[in-house]
Each structure stands twice: as C-alpha cells, then as structure tokens.
Write a protein that holds these residues in place. Structure first.
Motif, PDB file in Angstrom:
ATOM      1  N   PHE A 197       0.814  -1.211   0.000  1.00 64.13           N
ATOM      2  CA  PHE A 197       0.000   0.000   0.000  1.00 64.13           C
ATOM      3  C   PHE A 197       0.853   1.268   0.000  1.00 64.13           C
ATOM      4  CE2 PHE A 197      -3.921  -2.091   2.211  1.00 64.13           C
ATOM      5  CZ  PHE A 197      -4.151  -2.806   1.060  1.00 64.13           C
ATOM      6  N   TRP A 198       1.907   1.288   0.829  1.00 65.37           N
ATOM      7  CA  TRP A 198       2.672   2.515   1.040  1.00 65.37           C
ATOM      8  C   TRP A 198       3.807   2.704   0.036  1.00 65.37           C
ATOM      9  CZ3 TRP A 198       3.218   1.606   7.042  1.00 65.37           C
ATOM     10  CH2 TRP A 198       2.002   1.925   7.650  1.00 65.37           C
ATOM     11  N   PHE A 199       4.507   1.618  -0.289  1.00 68.73           N
ATOM     12  CA  PHE A 199       5.727   1.742  -1.094  1.00 68.73           C
ATOM     13  C   PHE A 199       5.665   0.997  -2.422  1.00 68.73           C
ATOM     14  CE2 PHE A 199       6.904   1.611   3.488  1.00 68.73           C
ATOM     15  CZ  PHE A 199       7.185   2.962   3.633  1.00 68.73           C
ATOM     16  N   ASP A 200       4.495   0.409  -2.721  1.00 68.69           N
ATOM     17  CA  ASP A 200       4.311  -0.328  -3.975  1.00 68.69           C
ATOM     18  C   ASP A 200       5.314  -1.486  -4.115  1.00 68.69           C
ATOM     19  OD1 ASP A 200       2.674  -0.573  -6.244  1.00 68.69           O
ATOM     20  OD2 ASP A 200       4.217   0.295  -7.533  1.00 68.69           O
ATOM     21  N   LEU A 201       5.694  -2.094  -2.991  1.00 71.81           N
ATOM     22  CA  LEU A 201       6.624  -3.234  -2.999  1.00 71.81           C
ATOM     23  C   LEU A 201       5.831  -4.526  -3.193  1.00 71.81           C
ATOM     24  CD1 LEU A 201       8.998  -2.154  -0.068  1.00 71.81           C
ATOM     25  CD2 LEU A 201       9.375  -1.908  -2.531  1.00 71.81           C
ATOM     26  N   ARG A 202       5.485  -4.790  -4.444  1.00 71.01           N
ATOM     27  CA  ARG A 202       4.582  -5.901  -4.744  1.00 71.01           C
ATOM     28  C   ARG A 202       5.291  -7.245  -4.923  1.00 71.01           C
ATOM     29  NH1 ARG A 202      -0.285  -3.593  -6.101  1.00 71.01           N
ATOM     30  NH2 ARG A 202      -0.204  -1.345  -6.490  1.00 71.01           N
ATOM     31  N   SER A 203       6.551  -7.236  -5.197  1.00 72.28           N
ATOM     32  CA  SER A 203       7.255  -8.495  -5.470  1.00 72.28           C
ATOM     33  C   SER A 203       7.488  -9.285  -4.195  1.00 72.28           C
ATOM     34  CB  SER A 203       8.589  -8.205  -6.153  1.00 72.28           C
ATOM     35  OG  SER A 203       9.441  -7.471  -5.296  1.00 72.28           O
ATOM     36  N   ILE A 204       7.399 -10.596  -4.326  1.00 77.86           N
ATOM     37  CA  ILE A 204       7.687 -11.505  -3.229  1.00 77.86           C
ATOM     38  C   ILE A 204       8.380 -12.725  -3.817  1.00 77.86           C
ATOM     39  CG2 ILE A 204       5.384 -12.572  -3.346  1.00 77.86           C
ATOM     40  CD1 ILE A 204       5.575 -13.005  -0.299  1.00 77.86           C
ATOM     41  N   SER A 205       9.462 -13.137  -3.209  1.00 75.80           N
ATOM     42  CA  SER A 205      10.234 -14.248  -3.768  1.00 75.80           C
ATOM     43  C   SER A 205       9.465 -15.547  -3.702  1.00 75.80           C
ATOM     44  CB  SER A 205      11.562 -14.389  -3.019  1.00 75.80           C
ATOM     45  OG  SER A 205      11.335 -14.820  -1.686  1.00 75.80           O
ATOM     46  N   PHE A 206       9.894 -16.492  -4.505  1.00 79.18           N
ATOM     47  CA  PHE A 206       9.253 -17.809  -4.574  1.00 79.18           C
ATOM     48  C   PHE A 206       9.223 -18.451  -3.185  1.00 79.18           C
ATOM     49  CE2 PHE A 206       8.843 -22.239  -6.008  1.00 79.18           C
ATOM     50  CZ  PHE A 206       7.937 -22.105  -7.038  1.00 79.18           C
ATOM     51  N   SER A 207      10.382 -18.473  -2.508  1.00 85.34           N
ATOM     52  CA  SER A 207      10.468 -19.134  -1.197  1.00 85.34           C
ATOM     53  C   SER A 207       9.667 -18.388  -0.136  1.00 85.34           C
ATOM     54  CB  SER A 207      11.933 -19.252  -0.769  1.00 85.34           C
ATOM     55  OG  SER A 207      12.562 -17.979  -0.746  1.00 85.34           O
ATOM     56  N   ALA A 208       9.714 -17.042  -0.148  1.00 88.07           N
ATOM     57  CA  ALA A 208       8.969 -16.257   0.838  1.00 88.07           C
ATOM     58  C   ALA A 208       7.470 -16.449   0.680  1.00 88.07           C
ATOM     59  CB  ALA A 208       9.329 -14.779   0.708  1.00 88.07           C
ATOM     60  N   CYS A 209       7.018 -16.575  -0.548  1.00 89.32           N
ATOM     61  CA  CYS A 209       5.594 -16.773  -0.816  1.00 89.32           C
ATOM     62  C   CYS A 209       5.102 -18.085  -0.222  1.00 89.32           C
ATOM     63  CB  CYS A 209       5.351 -16.740  -2.326  1.00 89.32           C
ATOM     64  SG  CYS A 209       3.606 -16.845  -2.804  1.00 89.32           S
ATOM     65  N   PHE A 210       5.878 -19.145  -0.425  1.00 93.82           N
ATOM     66  CA  PHE A 210       5.435 -20.445   0.075  1.00 93.82           C
ATOM     67  C   PHE A 210       5.644 -20.581   1.582  1.00 93.82           C
ATOM     68  CE2 PHE A 210       6.037 -21.328  -4.468  1.00 93.82           C
ATOM     69  CZ  PHE A 210       4.750 -21.761  -4.749  1.00 93.82           C
ATOM     70  N   LEU A 211       6.584 -19.830   2.145  1.00 86.36           N
ATOM     71  CA  LEU A 211       6.730 -19.793   3.601  1.00 86.36           C
ATOM     72  C   LEU A 211       5.521 -19.100   4.212  1.00 86.36           C
ATOM     73  CD1 LEU A 211       8.329 -20.209   6.210  1.00 86.36           C
ATOM     74  CD2 LEU A 211       9.483 -18.026   5.753  1.00 86.36           C
ATOM     75  N   GLN A 212       5.102 -17.987   3.611  1.00 86.35           N
ATOM     76  CA  GLN A 212       3.902 -17.300   4.082  1.00 86.35           C
ATOM     77  C   GLN A 212       2.687 -18.213   3.979  1.00 86.35           C
ATOM     78  OE1 GLN A 212       1.622 -14.291   1.762  1.00 86.35           O
ATOM     79  NE2 GLN A 212       2.357 -12.816   3.280  1.00 86.35           N
ATOM     80  N   MET A 213       2.577 -18.942   2.885  1.00 86.98           N
ATOM     81  CA  MET A 213       1.464 -19.866   2.687  1.00 86.98           C
ATOM     82  C   MET A 213       1.442 -20.935   3.778  1.00 86.98           C
ATOM     83  SD  MET A 213       0.637 -22.276  -0.617  1.00 86.98           S
ATOM     84  CE  MET A 213       0.854 -20.918  -1.763  1.00 86.98           C
ATOM     85  N   PHE A 214       2.624 -21.469   4.107  1.00 88.37           N
ATOM     86  CA  PHE A 214       2.708 -22.509   5.138  1.00 88.37           C
ATOM     87  C   PHE A 214       2.258 -21.974   6.495  1.00 88.37           C
ATOM     88  CE2 PHE A 214       5.314 -24.190   8.658  1.00 88.37           C
ATOM     89  CZ  PHE A 214       4.770 -25.464   8.727  1.00 88.37           C
ATOM     90  N   ILE A 215       2.757 -20.781   6.871  1.00 87.28           N
ATOM     91  CA  ILE A 215       2.415 -20.214   8.171  1.00 87.28           C
ATOM     92  C   ILE A 215       0.924 -19.932   8.260  1.00 87.28           C
ATOM     93  CG2 ILE A 215       2.722 -18.204   9.677  1.00 87.28           C
ATOM     94  CD1 ILE A 215       5.622 -18.087   8.735  1.00 87.28           C
ATOM     95  N   MET A 216       0.345 -19.349   7.207  1.00 82.18           N
ATOM     96  CA  MET A 216      -1.087 -19.048   7.232  1.00 82.18           C
ATOM     97  C   MET A 216      -1.922 -20.320   7.344  1.00 82.18           C
ATOM     98  SD  MET A 216      -1.638 -15.890   4.568  1.00 82.18           S
ATOM     99  CE  MET A 216      -1.116 -16.856   3.153  1.00 82.18           C
ATOM    100  N   ASN A 217      -1.553 -21.351   6.595  1.00 85.42           N
ATOM    101  CA  ASN A 217      -2.338 -22.579   6.586  1.00 85.42           C
ATOM    102  C   ASN A 217      -2.170 -23.409   7.855  1.00 85.42           C
ATOM    103  OD1 ASN A 217      -3.819 -23.227   3.874  1.00 85.42           O
ATOM    104  ND2 ASN A 217      -1.900 -22.274   3.264  1.00 85.42           N
ATOM    105  N   SER A 218      -1.032 -23.275   8.530  1.00 88.22           N
ATOM    106  CA  SER A 218      -0.794 -24.080   9.732  1.00 88.22           C
ATOM    107  C   SER A 218      -1.167 -23.355  11.017  1.00 88.22           C
ATOM    108  CB  SER A 218       0.674 -24.514   9.800  1.00 88.22           C
ATOM    109  OG  SER A 218       1.529 -23.395   9.852  1.00 88.22           O
TER     110      SER A 218
END
Length: 314
Positions: free
Chosen positions: A88-109
């Motif tokens: 929202f603030w800095f338009d930092l939209r990119s997220i690495s492949f590994s960071a994306c799936f780490l976030q997915m794991f934490i949210m789902n678990s």
C-alpha cells in the motif's frame, strides 16, 4: 518492475501481489485502519505476554495456553500485515518464490493451531467445571507442555503438504497474484499444471482440522451447560459460566470471520473478488487485535497484572 508476459516460457522466480485489482486507488485510505489494527494487535499481545511472564500469580495452565494463543497471533500478524502495508505505502509488490510459500505454510498451519488451542482451552474449562476436584491433577504444567507440542506438530505436519504441493507445480509466464497474500488457490491458478489434488487436499485437511476442533469445543460446552444446569445454587451457576465467557467470545470472533470467508468463497461469482481479499486480510488482524483485549478486560487477574506492570514502568 515489468510484469512477465503470459506467453513467456521463462520459469517464475518471484511473484507480484496485486491487492484489490479493481480498487487500487483507495488502497492508501485502507492502510490507515489496517495499520491501527496491526499496532493494536502487536501491542496488546505483547503486553499480555509480558504480564503473564512477570506476574507469578498468572503462572497457571490456562494463562500458559493464552500465551500460546498470543504467540500464534503475533506470528500471523507479522506474516501478513507488514507485506500488505508495504504494498500500500511503497508499492513493494514483489515476493520471492520461497517467501511466498513460507507465508502460505504459516497461514495454513497457524490458523488451525489457533482453533486447536481454543479446543484445549475448552477442555480446560470442561475439567474446571465438571470435575473441579480433579482439575489440579489433570490440568498441569506437564499437560500444557504436551498439549502445546500436539497443537504445533499436528497442524504443521498435516498442513505442510499444501505449500509443498503448490511449490511442485510449474510456473511459467504468469506471476501476478490477484491477492494481498500468497493464498494457496490464488497461487495455484498461475500454474500451467492441474492443481486438483492441491485443492482437494486443502479442502479435506482444512475441514478435518477445523471441523474436529469445533466439534470437540461444542461437546465440551454441551457438557459444561448440562453440569451448570444441575447446580442447585443460582450464584454458583452464574459464577461457573462467567469463567467461560471470555473463551466463548474469542471462539465467536474466530469462527464468525472464518464462516464469512467460507460463505463468500462459495458464492464467489456473486461476491466481488476485492471483498474476498479484504476478508482474508482482516481474518489475520481482527481476532489477534481483540483476543488479548477480551481477556484483559474480563479477567480480573490479568487486569491486575497489567496494572502492576504499568506501575513498574512509571
């Protein structure tokens, strides 16, 4: 950063998160309430953890479970909200492949870890009201330690296949996630592979974990209510139920938002995608912000502990 062409043959090494694709003009306005909720959640849970740690009168199994709930809330907030605010603030939209799936794991678990914690807390209230004489021998520090290991191990192991299956898919060309977070289905849709197995496993695992927890919570409160109705003294019944109110409110917050998300996803074609995205973000913010406040307001021991903590700091 330029978006990759949908016809590109190059493998994807990072994703781009596009929050609210239809209403990007008001993202800055939305960042204000989200940042306030984030600060409230982090501050309230941190104060609760410090209070329980420093106040010896709160070194009891129920408050240890509440500490675990606060830790889970803090991790969930840190996993989701800072990235959303950075978009929202800095338009930092990119997220690495590994960071994306780490976030997915934490949210789902971590979400089923929270529901499992609520289930253990419901069992604590069941023993306290239905078997008060046996409570000190059943609900011990050792019981809390074993329950905590069970909560973490069960949900981490059973939800780990979700990001693993999603990471095994082939991503070529498409890298734009129409979401604020790396939700499993939002990411899987970018793959050129069939992700039916992924979708089925998430559905089965999610309903098995959350469903079993809520069934056991319902049974616990059914037995509690039946026991309370047998009390001859009306004052004793009210006192017993009052010890369950805070816990029941937390379950209500958690389950209501979860139910809204489920219903809106079922009616996906009728509900704008931006509403679904917003609900997913709020589900990681509203319960963490309200949980410590509810217990802090309704539990006299915690309220006194916070007052002592504030007096020490003055």
């Amino acid at each position: 950063m330029a978006l990759l062409s949908n016809n590109s043959a190059f493998p994807v090494s990072e994703f781009l998160l596009i929050c609210f694709p239809n209403y990007q003009s008001w993202q800055h306005w939305l960042s204000l309430p989200l940042s306030l909720l984030f600060l409230l959640a982090m501050g309230a849970n941190t104060i609760l953890l410090i209070t329980i740690l420093l106040e010896t009168s709160l070194h009891e199994p129920l408050y240890y479970l509440l500490s675990l709930l606060s830790l889970l809330d803090i991790v969930l907030c840190l996993t989701v909200t800072p990235k959303v605010l950075a978009i929202f603030w800095f338009d930092l939209r990119s997220i690495s492949f590994s960071a994306c799936f780490l976030q997915m794991f934490i949210m789902n678990s971590f979400l089923p870890m929270e529901s499992c914690t609520f289930m253990v807390m419901a069992y604590d209230r069941y023993v306290a009201i239905c078997h008060p004489l046996r409570y000190p021998s059943i609900i011990t520090d050792q019981f809390v330690a074993k329950a905590s290991v069970f909560i973490v191990a069960r949900n981490a192991l059973l939800t780990a296949p979700i990001p693993i299956l999603t990471a095994q898919l082939h991503y070529r060309g498409k890298n734009v996630i129409e979401n604020c977070i790396c939700a499993n289905l939002s990411v899987s849709r970018l793959s050129s592979d069939n992700f039916t197995l992924n979708r089925i496993y998430q559905f089965v695992a999610g309903w098995t974990l959350l469903g079993s927890d809520f069934i056991l919570i319902f049974l616990s409160y059914t037995f509690i209510l039946r026991a309370v109705l047998r009390f001859k003294s009306e004052g004793a019944a009210v006192k017993a139920l009052s010890t369950c109110v805070s816990h029941f409110i937390l379950i209500f917050f958690f389950s209501t938002i979860l139910l809204v998300i489920v219903l809106t996803n079922v009616a996906r074609k009728r509900v704008p995608m931006d509403i679904l995205i917003l609900l997913n973000v709020l589900h990681h913010l509203i319960p963490p912000a309200l949980n410590p406040i509810v217990y802090g307001v309704r539990t006299q021991q915690i309220k006194q502990g916070i007052q002592k903590l504030l007096q020490r700091g003055m």
